[in-house]
Design an enzyme around this catalytic site. Structure first.
Site, PDB file in Angstrom:
ATOM      1  CB  THR A   1      -0.974   0.015   1.202  1.00  0.00           C
ATOM      2  OG1 THR A   1      -0.245  -0.167   2.406  1.00  0.00           O
ATOM      3  CG2 THR A   1      -2.009  -1.076   1.061  1.00  0.00           C
TER       4      THR A   1
ATOM      5  CE  LYS B   1       0.457  -3.309   2.904  1.00  0.00           C
ATOM      6  NZ  LYS B   1       0.099  -2.634   4.176  1.00  0.00           N
TER       7      LYS B   1
ATOM      8  CB  THR C   1       3.192  -7.258  10.581  1.00  0.00           C
ATOM      9  OG1 THR C   1       3.052  -5.875  10.287  1.00  0.00           O
ATOM     10  CG2 THR C   1       3.562  -7.965   9.295  1.00  0.00           C
TER      11      THR C   1
ATOM     12  CD  GLU D   1       1.324   4.924   6.582  1.00  0.00           C
ATOM     13  OE1 GLU D   1       0.580   4.500   5.686  1.00  0.00           O
ATOM     14  OE2 GLU D   1       0.899   5.442   7.622  1.00  0.00           O
TER      15      GLU D   1
ATOM     16  CG  ASN E   1      -1.001   8.047   8.221  1.00  0.00           C
ATOM     17  OD1 ASN E   1      -1.637   7.170   7.660  1.00  0.00           O
ATOM     18  ND2 ASN E   1       0.247   7.894   8.644  1.00  0.00           N
TER      19      ASN E   1
ATOM     20  CB  THR F   1      -8.198  12.010  -1.287  1.00  0.00           C
ATOM     21  OG1 THR F   1      -7.327  12.597  -0.338  1.00  0.00           O
ATOM     22  CG2 THR F   1      -9.612  12.025  -0.795  1.00  0.00           C
TER      23      THR F   1
END
Lengths: 405, 405
Positions: A151, A177, A188, A274, A400, A405
């Site tokens: 992702t 991932k 995870t 992230e 985040n 979008t």
């Protein structure tokens, strides 16, 4: 005892994989559907998220793995199929479609999804592209499968090792991932591990929990335990070693190789958290019990304040003591030492629970590296534990602040 | 029943306060030492952090408040006096210095510190400026005292109310600081509350815990429970109401006023969380028990992913369900409804645990406000709870990436 090899989930004998873009994600350059298939039936076990809100695929997989047998794993990205009224029906139908095309029983398929929560998942892309997915199967398909489950991941997490059991060459391969919503409590986000080792269902079920507790369950990116966490381990026995049926030398050897693979994946997930710029490894030494060591390591690696300090390359060790203090572990504050370590060297910043005079310049040098080790010596026993995490950065907020979008 | 008034901690009869720059902080324009003094002896109780690593002043204050009596509070910012080998000695000497100048017993002084952990705190600035601090005492000194306890706070948190008990006019005043390392587990970073109400020690000790559990303990900025959290409530009895000695009507009235003041302070701390642009209020309705409601509210308000989504004004309700799911509360997922609300209106985004069709445009409008309410209806009982937090922003990372320098 074992060596790194290429091939990911296809490194073990008898596994093929594929990954394609089927249309769940809008960006056509991103793969969004992956498949891993074994030539023969596997002993197979999974660990799942302990979040009480679970993705629909988890319920279906739990059902399918009651007999600890499976032949294939299908997984999509771009939609978590979670909190959808018809989610279980959709997950079931994905297995039906896949089983029909593969000519295997739908009950022998593990299904997983990752992506946004609470958006209806249409069956259409699966209907239109299931045959493409199966036609793409190949013993060189691990990388494609790895891409299909990503992702916000920025790097592929794919590992394989080779080792020997009773003179037979054996393999373990894996893809995973991670990225965000990472604070696994069982496994995870998604990790698929294949092996050609012969191992009984009972021993498989043991080893998966022993290993996951010390690896994936010791990773935190943001303290948010996902709804779709899942690790699946498939063993097809094609290495022809004598089946592992008890906790003997061969079990320990297999466990070590699996531990190595899962540690690699855990580190890779933490490092690719992230927005992360640094991998943080927290080693807690000389704890009263293993549990105390784990609690301390995970509390420190989860602290937003420490994570932000590491991003700023600031040796603010007080935040480490603070995070130890609000954990539930048993220790003596007056005995705690803290060191920072990286390729640039090692520096003591706290001794006996208090400040230790150190050069801020030297500390900043050490913290300028992209892999930082935080060593906490509790001087209170013989147990130890390691946890992995990453720094808290502007990019975590950016990613985040507008994920959907 | 009660009305807002000016004056902060000096609004109740018989209290004076002051705040000065004494040299602990390098920036001379920032006050760093505050004092609150009552003309007469007070009944006094505190709640403290549950972090096992506690600031030295907390140990000293605990000792001084064993008899539930005090006349003064002294507090510095710029240094937490925590994890220092001689911290308790220093905190003791601060009380001695202050007691000598005020001609009161050092044991009747509450001492507190806030700032960086693990840096030696010198007594020199206290020695040089104690008389200045005392000369500055005034019934108009609440604002100065409020400034003297601020660290990264951007606004003053100062409130006072007036109400009646048995025909006697009574007052409660308060100042607080918050900002970062805010996830109070007992009280918040620092809050000092004064009152001229007459109340027995026993009832004072009751009311402080009842109120703090529903206010400060329901705030989270970053999940990090500080080492120096402390709330102190001093009541000097000068309002001449009949002393509250049981949980009667007067107790309830005093509790309501105190609850109001503590709720104002809690909201102010959440809204002024480090880097925050939005106050988030999470209201959980129709929970099985109050405990379940609190667990859900606090889990949601603490989620980094939700906090980042709120910064991005993104109605990503899946993250709310996720945070409910990994909490320990008891509820039925299938019954959960979620609404977002602000001055711009209210919108339902999740019904019966699944997606509810809504206009993204309308949701974005609602989330563009700086005060957002998240309403979670569990449809599972009659209890409710509220928690307060803030969004996760670039500035939180910036502030904490380099706090010490």
């Amino acid at each position: 005892m074992f060596k790194d090899i290429d091939g990911g989930v296809c490194a073990p004998l008898g596994f093929q994989a594929s990954g394609i873009h089927c249309g769940i994600r809008k960006n056509k350059s991103k793969k969004d559907l992956s498949l891993i298939v074994s030539d023969v039936m596997c002993h197979c076990a999974s660990t799942y998220t302990q979040n009480k809100v679970k993705g629909a695929p988890i319920y279906v997989t739990q059902q399918h793995l009651k007999n600890l047998e499976a032949k294939a794993i299908i997984c999509n990205s771009g939609n978590a199929n979670t909190c959808n009224p018809n989610g279980i029906e959709i997950a079931d139908q994905i297995c039906q479609l896949c089983g029909n095309e593969l000519h295997i029983d739908a009950n022998d398929i593990v299904v997983a999804s990752t992506g946004v929560i609470g958006q209806p998942l249409s069956l259409t892309p699966f209907q239109n592209h299931m045959s493409d997915l199966i036609n793409a199967l190949s013993t060189k398909g691990s990388q494609d499968a790895c891409e299909g489950i990503m992702t916000t991941d920025t790097v592929k997490k794919e590992y394989a090792v080779e080792f020997e059991l009773n003179g037979k060459t054996c393999h373990i391969g894996a893809i995973a991932k991670g990225s965000g919503m990472i604070h696994p409590n069982m496994a995870t986000m998604l990790a698929f591990v294949t092996s050609d080792v012969a191992i009984s269902k009972e021993m498989l079920n043991e080893v998966i929990h022993e290993v996951v507790d010390d690896t994936f369950n010791m990773v935190s990116v943001d303290g948010d335990t996902s709804t779709n966490d899942m690790l699946t381990l498939m063993c097809n026995g094609l290495a022809q070693n004598q089946e592992i049926t008890q906790k003997d030398e061969n079990y320990q050897c297999f466990k070590k190789a699996l531990m190595y693979i899962c540690t690699c994946l855990s580190q890779a997930i933490a490092k690719d958290g992230e927005g992360a710029t640094k991998l943080l490894t927290c080693n807690v030494l000389h704890a009263k019990t293993k549990k105390d060591a784990k609690i301390v390591a995970k509390s420190v690696i989860t602290s937003s304040l420490l994570k932000a300090a590491m991003f700023g390359e600031d040796a603010n060790w007080g935040r480490i003591l603070c995070a130890i203090g609000y954990s539930d572990a048993d220790y003596d504050i007056q005995k705690i030492d803290v060191d920072f370590k990286s390729k640039k060297g090692k520096i003591c910043v706290c001794q006996n629970g208090g400040g230790y005079p150190f050069s801020e310049e030297e500390a900043a040098q050490i913290l300028s590296e992209d892999e930082i080790e935080i060593i906490i010596d509790l001087h209170d026993g013989d147990d130890q534990a390691t946890a992995w995490g990453c720094d808290l950065t502007y990019d975590y907020v950016k990613i985040n602040g507008d994920y959907r979008t």
